[in-house]
Design a protein around this motif. Structure first.
Motif, short mmCIF file in Angstrom:
data_model
loop_
_atom_site.label_atom_id
_atom_site.label_comp_id
_atom_site.label_asym_id
_atom_site.label_seq_id
_atom_site.Cartn_x
_atom_site.Cartn_y
_atom_site.Cartn_z
N SER A 108 0.84 -1.20 0.00
CA SER A 108 0.00 0.00 0.00
C SER A 108 0.88 1.25 0.00
N ALA A 109 0.24 2.39 -0.17
CA ALA A 109 0.97 3.66 -0.14
C ALA A 109 1.64 3.88 1.22
N GLU A 110 1.07 3.30 2.28
CA GLU A 110 1.69 3.41 3.61
C GLU A 110 3.06 2.74 3.64
N ASP A 111 3.20 1.62 2.91
CA ASP A 111 4.50 0.96 2.85
C ASP A 111 5.53 1.84 2.15
N VAL A 112 5.11 2.54 1.11
CA VAL A 112 6.02 3.43 0.39
C VAL A 112 6.45 4.58 1.30
N LYS A 113 5.49 5.22 1.94
CA LYS A 113 5.81 6.31 2.87
C LYS A 113 6.74 5.81 3.97
#
Length: 514
Positions: A108-113
């Motif tokens: 998810s985008a949370e993993d990228v952040k």
């Protein structure tokens, strides 16, 4: 990492002819690749070196990657990425759907952040945090959208996202404020790491769940790490490995015969460079720029390239190598040929006692680093102006020593992070550089920032020309040489000519049995 340059020497026979070669051995076995590159760490937040990043490009994914020979990044874990507005300060990416970590959890985008935040928070001495200097913050706007907010305009930011500094890790498997220390890897690249012994081996199996830029994954690969080029050469000679790269001894490379039917030889230009870095901090015997300029008057690159490296490298006269936008010959312009007289005049002006004594460190078992150090010591001491105390260190210890400023001079190779002159700017000569020379020049820092404002990278050439002139005057480093890339494989392995291509991506998936 490097702008792709034209392949110079192709394999021994044509591709069509390869298909006619008889099948040999068990083609179900893994293809074994040998190298002298070392892996500093398996955690992307704690490694900023060619060996680690070569492995990362196979077991992790970044939002972007480089096509073979490409200079502009293309989507990998991302479906799309683009700057918002005209200021080059807001960069937004939409994630590709269907990407899962080994645990089965969807990326998810949370993993990228999380991945970018932890690189900056951990800020390891030997990590890539310095590469993200223009990154102010990251926001996960929704499950599939991530936005990077930059502190200044940076047209090169997409290139940095495509490097090992931008790989995405599972936020449930990597601590937020410390490096992961076990031998596991939880990535989403084209390969999974099934076994790893530091300094010896890494076994890779195709990741059948991979979703990204590649249309498919390759064959199983067994990476074998050798302590020095001599051991790599013996492994190649005895056919313990199927592919040898980075790097065989200079005497072996110079004698390679593309007409030998028992092997395939690829020889290509690259933008890999090697510099002698100098400690500019107060208290160092090389603190005075006049002392460093004196050193620059004494280094004989041609002799170094022809004797130690037997013509397998080219002398380099500037910070930015040939083939890269903005390249000049600033060190040749300022120091056209070795001169003891010029060096003595500078040292007399500086008022230092002669000979000037300083320490010179190098990484042991790193290609020809020991004979190179011996040759440079010989050249400098022949003048009677310097006394050089040379000492070799194990690679990880060596990295920590230069990061802490514990040596006066050290020689290190630099594999460009991405195909742009910017990779030779802030990481090498900007304030707080990865090479930790202590060098800080406000004009150089300004020129680096100014160069990042141009989406048309040819417009940055003037800034880099000025940077190179300043570096030649201040001498925080002395350019030594520019490498050629060599890959050698057995006759029944195809695709070895695509393994390295100047982009920093180690394309193991291109290897296959013929």
């Amino acid at each position: 990492m490097r702008i792709l340059l034209t392949l110079l020497v192709l394999a021994v026979v044509g591709v069509g002819g390869w298909q006619l070669l008889p099948s040999r051995g068990n083609k179900d076995r893994a293809i074994t690749v040998g190298t002298t590159d070392a892996v500093t760490a398996l955690d992307p937040a704690g490694a900023y070196d060619a060996g680690s990043w070569a492995l990362f490009s196979n077991v992790f994914q970044s939002l972007l990657t480089f096509e073979p020979g490409g200079v502009e990044p293309v989507p990998d874990a991302a479906e799309s990425c683009a700057f918002e507005g005209s200021g080059l300060r807001t960069y937004r990416c939409t994630l590709r759907s269907g990407i899962t970590f080994p645990s089965g959890r969807a990326m998810s985008a949370e993993d990228v952040k999380y991945s970018f935040d932890r690189v900056k928070k951990i800020d390891s001495d030997v990590g890539p945090a310095s590469l993200l200097g223009t990154l102010g913050s990251v926001s996960a706007d929704d499950e599939h959208t991530v936005t990077f907010h930059l502190s200044s305009s940076d047209a090169t930011f997409p290139l940095k996202v495509a490097t090992g500094a931008g790989v995405i890790v599972d936020k449930d498997k990597y601590p937020a404020d410390a490096l992961r220390t076990d031998s596991g890897v939880d990535g989403t690249g084209p390969y999974t790491l099934t076994a790893y012994t530091k300094g010896r081996e890494a076994d890779l199996e195709p990741n059948r769940n991979y979703r990204g830029y590649l249309s498919g994954t390759g064959r199983p690969v067994a990476l074998r790490y050798y302590a020095d080029s001599g051991k790599l050469q013996r492994a190649w000679k005895s056919r313990q490995i199927d592919v040898a790269t980075r790097t065989l001894p200079p005497r072996v490379l110079s004698a390679l015969n593309p007409s030998d039917p028992s092997q395939r030889v690829t020889d290509s230009d690259s933008a890999e460079t090697r510099n002698l870095y100098l400690n500019t901090r107060p208290g160092s015997p090389l603190h005075d720029a006049r002392v460093r300029r004196a050193l620059a008057w004494l280094v004989n690159r041609e002799q170094l390239a022809s004797t130690v490296y037997e013509g397998t490298v080219d002398p380099l006269y500037s910070l930015i190598p040939t083939g890269i936008t903005g390249h000049t010959t600033s060190f040749f312009d300022d120091y056209p040929k070795p001169s003891t007289q010029k060096a003595r005049e500078l040292l007399t002006e500086a008022g230092v006692s002669l000979p000037v004594r300083f320490t010179f460190g190098y990484g042991v078992n790193r290609e020809a680093s020991a004979p190179e150090a011996a040759e440079l010591k010989k050249q400098l001491e022949a003048s009677g102006l310097f006394k050089v105390d040379v000492k070799g260190y194990e690679w990880t210890d060596f990295q920590k020593r230069w990061a802490a400023g514990k040596m006066d001079a050290w020689a290190v190779g630099w594999v460009a992070d991405y195909p742009d002159p910017d990779t030779f700017g802030a990481p090498l000569v900007g304030t707080g550089s990865a090479m930790s020379t202590g060098y800080s020049n406000k004009l150089v820092d300004h020129l680096i920032l100014d160069s990042q404002q141009f989406a048309d990278r040819s417009r940055a050439a003037k800034d880099f020309e000025e940077i190179q002139a300043d570096v030649a005057h201040d001498v925080p480093l002395i350019p030594l040489w520019q490498r050629k890339d060599y890959v050698v494989s057995t006759e029944d392995v195809g695709g070895s000519q695509y393994l390295v291509d100047g982009t920093g991506v180690f394309r193991l998936w291109r290897l296959g049995w013929i």
